[in-house]
Motif scaffolding. Sequence first.
Motif, PDB file in Angstrom:
ATOM      1  N   PHE A 136      37.312  47.813  51.696  1.00 12.11           N
ATOM      2  CA  PHE A 136      36.894  47.437  53.046  1.00 12.11           C
ATOM      3  C   PHE A 136      37.153  45.966  53.368  1.00 12.11           C
ATOM      4  O   PHE A 136      36.502  45.401  54.227  1.00 12.11           O
ATOM      5  N   LEU A 214      44.314  53.295  56.775  1.00 10.03           N
ATOM      6  CA  LEU A 214      43.201  54.157  57.192  1.00 10.03           C
ATOM      7  C   LEU A 214      42.521  54.788  55.975  1.00 10.03           C
ATOM      8  O   LEU A 214      41.298  54.883  55.909  1.00 10.03           O
ATOM      9  N   PHE A 216      42.689  53.720  52.753  1.00 14.67           N
ATOM     10  CA  PHE A 216      42.315  52.815  51.685  1.00 14.67           C
ATOM     11  C   PHE A 216      41.385  51.695  52.154  1.00 14.67           C
ATOM     12  O   PHE A 216      40.430  51.334  51.464  1.00 14.67           O
ATOM     13  N   ALA A 217      41.636  51.137  53.340  1.00 14.94           N
ATOM     14  CA  ALA A 217      40.942  49.910  53.732  1.00 14.94           C
ATOM     15  C   ALA A 217      39.779  50.137  54.689  1.00 14.94           C
ATOM     16  O   ALA A 217      38.871  49.316  54.775  1.00 14.94           O
ATOM     17  N   GLY A 218      39.788  51.245  55.415  1.00 11.33           N
ATOM     18  CA  GLY A 218      38.744  51.442  56.406  1.00 11.33           C
ATOM     19  C   GLY A 218      39.150  50.859  57.750  1.00 11.33           C
ATOM     20  O   GLY A 218      40.323  50.550  57.973  1.00 11.33           O
TER      21      GLY A 218
ATOM     22  N   LYS B 164      26.985  49.254  51.145  1.00 15.97           N
ATOM     23  CA  LYS B 164      28.258  49.503  51.827  1.00 15.97           C
ATOM     24  C   LYS B 164      28.130  50.784  52.640  1.00 15.97           C
ATOM     25  O   LYS B 164      28.224  51.878  52.105  1.00 15.97           O
ATOM     26  N   VAL B 192      30.454  48.503  56.892  1.00 18.96           N
ATOM     27  CA  VAL B 192      31.672  47.844  56.432  1.00 18.96           C
ATOM     28  C   VAL B 192      32.904  48.489  57.061  1.00 18.96           C
ATOM     29  O   VAL B 192      33.993  47.933  56.993  1.00 18.96           O
ATOM     30  N   SER B 193      32.717  49.650  57.649  1.00 15.69           N
ATOM     31  CA  SER B 193      33.850  50.298  58.296  1.00 15.69           C
ATOM     32  C   SER B 193      33.356  51.258  59.370  1.00 15.69           C
ATOM     33  O   SER B 193      32.343  51.923  59.198  1.00 15.69           O
ATOM     34  N   GLU B 194      34.095  51.284  60.494  1.00 10.62           N
ATOM     35  CA  GLU B 194      33.800  52.237  61.570  1.00 10.62           C
ATOM     36  C   GLU B 194      35.005  53.158  61.718  1.00 10.62           C
ATOM     37  O   GLU B 194      36.019  52.772  62.277  1.00 10.62           O
ATOM     38  N   GLU B 195      34.885  54.353  61.204  1.00 13.28           N
ATOM     39  CA  GLU B 195      36.032  55.261  61.115  1.00 13.28           C
ATOM     40  C   GLU B 195      36.229  56.041  62.404  1.00 13.28           C
ATOM     41  O   GLU B 195      35.327  56.132  63.238  1.00 13.28           O
ATOM     42  N   ASP B 200      36.880  61.035  57.841  1.00 14.57           N
ATOM     43  CA  ASP B 200      37.188  59.751  57.211  1.00 14.57           C
ATOM     44  C   ASP B 200      35.935  59.126  56.605  1.00 14.57           C
ATOM     45  O   ASP B 200      35.980  58.520  55.540  1.00 14.57           O
ATOM     46  N   LYS B 204      35.261  58.441  52.474  1.00 12.43           N
ATOM     47  CA  LYS B 204      34.886  57.164  51.867  1.00 12.43           C
ATOM     48  C   LYS B 204      33.663  57.338  50.962  1.00 12.43           C
ATOM     49  O   LYS B 204      33.501  56.618  49.986  1.00 12.43           O
ATOM     50  N   GLU B 209      33.790  54.878  47.459  1.00 10.27           N
ATOM     51  CA  GLU B 209      34.047  53.545  48.018  1.00 10.27           C
ATOM     52  C   GLU B 209      32.822  53.033  48.765  1.00 10.27           C
ATOM     53  O   GLU B 209      32.510  51.857  48.731  1.00 10.27           O
TER      54      GLU B 209
END
Lengths: 291, 280
Positions: A136, A214, A216-218, B164, B192-195, B200, B204, B209
């Motif tokens: 991330f 998309l 792997f990294a977010g 996370k 940490v992420s907005e998919e 998705d 994660k 992750e």
Amino acid sequence: MTATPSASARYAGVPRWVAVVAAVGALFVVVPLVGMVVRVNWAQFIPLITSESSIDALWLSLRTSLTATALCILLGVPMAIVLARTQFWGQKILRSLVLLPLVLPPVVGGIALLYTFGRRGLLGSTFDVLGIEIAFSTTAVVLAQTFVALPFLVLSLEGALRTVGTRYEAVGATLGAAPTTVLRRITLPLVLPALLSGAVLSFARALGEFGATLTFAGSLQGVTRTLPLEIYLERETDPDAAVALSLVLVVVAIIVVSIAHQAGESGPLRGGLRAAPATTAPTPVRKSGAA
Amino acid sequence: MTRVATRNAVARIAVGLLAASVVAVLAGCAGSGSGTNDGPGASTPTSATPTAGSLHGSITVFAAASLKQTFTDLAARFEAENPGTTIELNFAGSSDLVTQITEGAPADVFASADEKNMSKLTDAALIDPAAPVDFATNVLEIAVPPTNPAGITSFADLAAPGVKLVVCAPQVPCGAATVAVEQASGVTLSPVSEESSVTDVLGKVTSGEADAGLVYVTDVKSAGDAVKGIEFPESSGAVNTYPIAVVKDSAEAEVAQAFVDYVTGSVGQSVLADAGFGAP
């Protein structure tokens, strides 16, 4: 070979049906672009591409793609030299493996990276010990981009190295130059145009990277959400913004392709090199742009 | 002389190959074109009354990605109960499906994961405003890796530093629900992420992750042992309602309506309940 008159003279000999099929092919590429451009909401175009999330995405894309290109040059130049100038057991297999990201679907690359650099991946715990967190982070984006873009640089540079041959390098060496001096003063200047076009192609590939990022990294604004990811997300709620940003990417791509073309065609040393006979066998994977 | 002959042969082969490839491309286009039209177009119109057993024809159902398992099951049961009918299923994100239908994709039934996307089609007069029927509900649940490394037990835990957390972006239905729960509960999340999709987010979490993700109850259920689900009371602050409707231009409106009735009927409801969906 590159002179315009001879090219146009040769054109007269092209059969008409070839030109017709070529025109169909060109339309196949151009019409979808036109289809997109006519959907652009011009009244809102500037506000759409200058919104905070758009600027963040564009800036992040440019930063990460440039870093990835630098990494590609750093790793790719030695790789191309080793592949073009040495012979060792398993070289063919190694070359195929290095070029693999070129043909892999990016999402597969993303999965491979995930299980290598991810928290539970092959090297994840090692990086954990070192206090480096890749998941991330912007680093993950750069890794994904470098992974998919590296073959472009290796491919064009290796082809150029083989075409140039080792004649000048051999002369330099007999005059007492050390290998590093030969590399710096003879080899690299000779293949500089190919290096430039390879770097530009890598940059373009990095800029368009989507699947591996998309997976792997977010996706987080300003950290991992590059322009292609932003376009993908905007499409959900604001198709106008997605189209406007797509047009921005198309324009950047056109600029990049034209730079790569120029770098590949107008190398100052080209004319002289044509006369030099290639002393090594031509590579089977030579690209016309690099040769 | 031989040289010319060789060149001619090469040219002939090239022309042959080109012609063959052009034919193949055209055939491919025609094939896929008729393939999609085959359903509603090729079948004979039914004149009988819409009673079970007398139904004939094939329909295409566009359904939200979260309905993949349940609708695949229901379509197979429907076909078994109504010989002579076939159901083609197309699953994607609801907004993707709306785009496809708006651009002219041949859909007979649309099942959306939220009311917003359904109203896009009623607003565009592609679906009768009176047609949509709610058939299921879905709420958010916390998904964590089976080992629950961050020790999450409640919604408030998700906001703890160092966790996370991965969520859906506010632009997609599950992300909108996340924002609604945040506002209702007063807990501010810093993911940490907005998919872009629930899958998705789930990916994660299953890959380890992320420490936690916010997905639907049904996603946790279908993921099986790959993730552990943690229900939280705040989820009632954002209940997603799924509407279904027959598309106005359907050439097989009878079969389409019969399938809608099947989904909203007892069989449909029990299959949906088994998958974790709530009653409308």
